[in-house]
Design an enzyme around this catalytic site. Structure first.
Site, short mmCIF file in Angstrom:
data_model
loop_
_atom_site.label_atom_id
_atom_site.label_comp_id
_atom_site.label_asym_id
_atom_site.label_seq_id
_atom_site.Cartn_x
_atom_site.Cartn_y
_atom_site.Cartn_z
N ASN A 95 6.41 -5.37 -2.99
CA ASN A 95 6.81 -4.87 -4.30
C ASN A 95 6.63 -5.97 -5.35
O ASN A 95 7.41 -6.92 -5.39
CB ASN A 95 8.27 -4.40 -4.24
CG ASN A 95 8.81 -4.00 -5.60
OD1 ASN A 95 8.05 -3.79 -6.54
ND2 ASN A 95 10.13 -3.90 -5.69
N TYR A 107 10.50 10.08 -3.53
CA TYR A 107 11.76 9.36 -3.69
C TYR A 107 12.70 10.23 -4.52
O TYR A 107 13.68 10.77 -4.03
CB TYR A 107 11.50 7.99 -4.35
CG TYR A 107 12.70 7.08 -4.41
CD1 TYR A 107 12.76 5.90 -3.68
CD2 TYR A 107 13.80 7.39 -5.21
CE1 TYR A 107 13.88 5.08 -3.73
CE2 TYR A 107 14.91 6.57 -5.26
CZ TYR A 107 14.94 5.41 -4.53
OH TYR A 107 16.05 4.60 -4.59
N SER A 128 8.28 -3.57 -9.61
CA SER A 128 9.51 -2.97 -10.13
C SER A 128 9.83 -3.54 -11.50
O SER A 128 9.86 -4.76 -11.68
CB SER A 128 10.68 -3.24 -9.19
OG SER A 128 11.88 -2.82 -9.83
N ASN A 180 10.03 -2.46 2.54
CA ASN A 180 9.59 -2.85 1.21
C ASN A 180 10.20 -4.20 0.85
O ASN A 180 11.41 -4.37 0.85
CB ASN A 180 10.07 -1.74 0.24
CG ASN A 180 9.63 -1.98 -1.19
OD1 ASN A 180 9.96 -2.99 -1.79
ND2 ASN A 180 8.90 -1.03 -1.74
N THR A 231 2.46 4.91 -7.37
CA THR A 231 2.92 3.76 -8.14
C THR A 231 4.43 3.57 -8.04
O THR A 231 5.15 4.44 -7.56
CB THR A 231 2.62 3.96 -9.66
OG1 THR A 231 3.45 5.02 -10.15
CG2 THR A 231 1.18 4.25 -9.92
N ASN A 232 4.85 2.45 -8.62
CA ASN A 232 6.27 2.19 -8.84
C ASN A 232 6.72 2.97 -10.11
O ASN A 232 5.96 3.78 -10.64
CB ASN A 232 6.48 0.69 -9.02
CG ASN A 232 7.83 0.25 -8.48
OD1 ASN A 232 8.85 0.86 -8.81
ND2 ASN A 232 7.85 -0.78 -7.66
N THR A 233 7.89 2.71 -10.59
CA THR A 233 8.40 3.38 -11.80
C THR A 233 7.76 2.76 -13.05
O THR A 233 7.12 1.72 -12.99
CB THR A 233 9.93 3.22 -11.89
OG1 THR A 233 10.25 1.84 -11.77
CG2 THR A 233 10.62 4.01 -10.79
N GLY A 278 10.24 10.18 -11.16
CA GLY A 278 10.30 11.63 -11.16
C GLY A 278 9.22 12.31 -11.99
O GLY A 278 8.21 11.69 -12.34
N GLY A 335 6.63 11.19 -8.98
CA GLY A 335 6.83 12.54 -9.49
C GLY A 335 6.40 13.65 -8.56
O GLY A 335 6.18 14.77 -9.01
C1 LIG Z 1 16.83 4.08 -8.03
C2 LIG Z 1 15.46 3.63 -7.64
C3 LIG Z 1 15.30 2.48 -6.88
C4 LIG Z 1 14.02 2.03 -6.51
N1 LIG Z 1 13.89 0.87 -5.78
C5 LIG Z 1 12.65 0.42 -5.45
C6 LIG Z 1 12.48 -0.79 -4.72
O1 LIG Z 1 13.45 -1.46 -4.34
N2 LIG Z 1 11.23 -1.19 -4.41
C7 LIG Z 1 10.12 -0.47 -4.81
O2 LIG Z 1 9.00 -0.87 -4.51
N3 LIG Z 1 10.25 0.69 -5.49
C8 LIG Z 1 11.47 1.14 -5.82
N4 LIG Z 1 11.61 2.33 -6.51
C9 LIG Z 1 10.40 3.11 -6.87
C10 LIG Z 1 10.18 4.29 -5.92
O3 LIG Z 1 9.98 3.84 -4.60
C11 LIG Z 1 8.96 5.12 -6.35
O4 LIG Z 1 7.80 4.31 -6.29
C12 LIG Z 1 9.11 5.65 -7.78
O5 LIG Z 1 10.44 6.08 -8.03
C13 LIG Z 1 8.16 6.82 -8.07
O6 LIG Z 1 8.35 7.88 -7.15
P1 LIG Z 1 9.29 9.16 -7.45
O7 LIG Z 1 8.88 9.71 -8.78
O8 LIG Z 1 9.05 10.08 -6.28
O9 LIG Z 1 10.70 8.64 -7.47
C14 LIG Z 1 12.88 2.79 -6.89
C15 LIG Z 1 13.05 3.98 -7.64
C16 LIG Z 1 14.31 4.39 -8.02
C17 LIG Z 1 14.45 5.66 -8.85
#
Ligand SMILES: Cc1cc2nc3c(=O)[nH]c(=O)nc-3n(C[C@H](O)[C@H](O)[C@H](O)COP(=O)(O)O)c2cc1C
Length: 210
Positions: free
Chosen positions: A51, A192, A54, A18, A120-122, A142, A171
């Site tokens: 990415n 994640y 973020s 990434n 998606t991302n967060t 989440g 999530g």
């Molecule tokens: C602590 C943390 C760090 C993350 N770092 C990155 C990152 O460096 N690059 C990225 O594209 N997404 C990053 N994410 C997003 C996750 O890869 C993922 O897309 C997002 O958390 C949604 O999935 P989940 O609900 O399963 O966590 C990060 C998420 C968290 C919680």
């Protein structure tokens, strides 16, 4: 990181790297920096994730705007042609895009010949979060993100008539959440936050129950 990735890896492991610009790099130099990251990691990865979504790096998400994304992905497409091996490139999107922003981003992704999206991302949205920590800044991941992400997966699938591979993420805590992403149009699912709450065994559990 590159040094670590040059070490032997288990056979059959698919490794994505990434890439995101550094916090201190001005947006005007972003394409250059992603190009440099491409040259470092294309030889070491099975696919690359770009990415641009973020919320934790100020201004990063503005790279999802059609024009900015066209410049960035155009440069990456050029780097990839020079590199010679077709390393799949997936663009990672924010759940907070409006429909118009999403359409613009998808146009840029399709016209530059990218291979898919990660959705998606967060999120910076906090709707449905009752915790006293809801006012904290930064990206929310989440369970509270799940439906928002699934809705974006479904919308991307509709807008592209299923022509663009989608990795569904956001999530996914169990098999039924993973199924929801697949039914919305994802062809792969990532997790994640579930790893934090359930540990690595969650992967086998989800696969068994799917
Ligand atoms: C602590 C943390 C760090 C993350 N770092 C990155 C990152 O460096 N690059 C990225 O594209 N997404 C990053 N994410 C997003 C996750 O890869 C993922 O897309 C997002 O958390 C949604 O999935 P989940 O609900 O399963 O966590 C990060 C998420 C968290 C919680």
């Amino acid at each position: 990181m590159a040094k670590q990735l040059r070490k032997p890896r288990p056979t059959g492991l698919v490794l994505g790297v990434n890439l995101g610009k550094s916090r201190t790099t001005p947006l005007e130099s972003a394409a250059e920096e992603y190009a440099e990251l491409f040259r470092w990691f294309a030889p070491l990865a099975d696919y690359l994730a770009i990415n641009v979504s973020s919320p934790n790096t100020i201004g990063l998400r503005s790279l999802q705007a059609r024009q900015e994304l066209e410049v960035l992905l155009g440069e990456l497409a050029r780097q990839r042609r020079e590199f010679g091996r077709i390393v799949p490139i997936l663009v990672k999107l924010s759940p907070d895009l409006t429909d118009a922003e999403l359409e613009g981003a998808l146009d840029a992704i399709l016209s530059s010949g990218m291979d898919g999206v990660i959705a998606t991302n967060t999120s910076v949205e906090r709707s449905g979060v009752r915790s006293t920590l809801a006012a904290e800044s930064g990206g929310l991941s989440g369970a509270p993100l799940r439906l928002r992400s699934t809705n974006l997966v479904r919308r991307i699938h509709q807008l592209t008539n299923g022509s663009l591979p989608i990795v569904g993420v956001g999530g996914v805590m169990d098999a039924s959440d993973a199924r929801e992403k697949l039914e919305a149009g994802a062809c792969l699912v990532q997790i994640y936050t579930a790893l934090v709450y359930h540990g690595p065994a969650v992967v086998q559990r989800i696969l068994r129950e799917l």
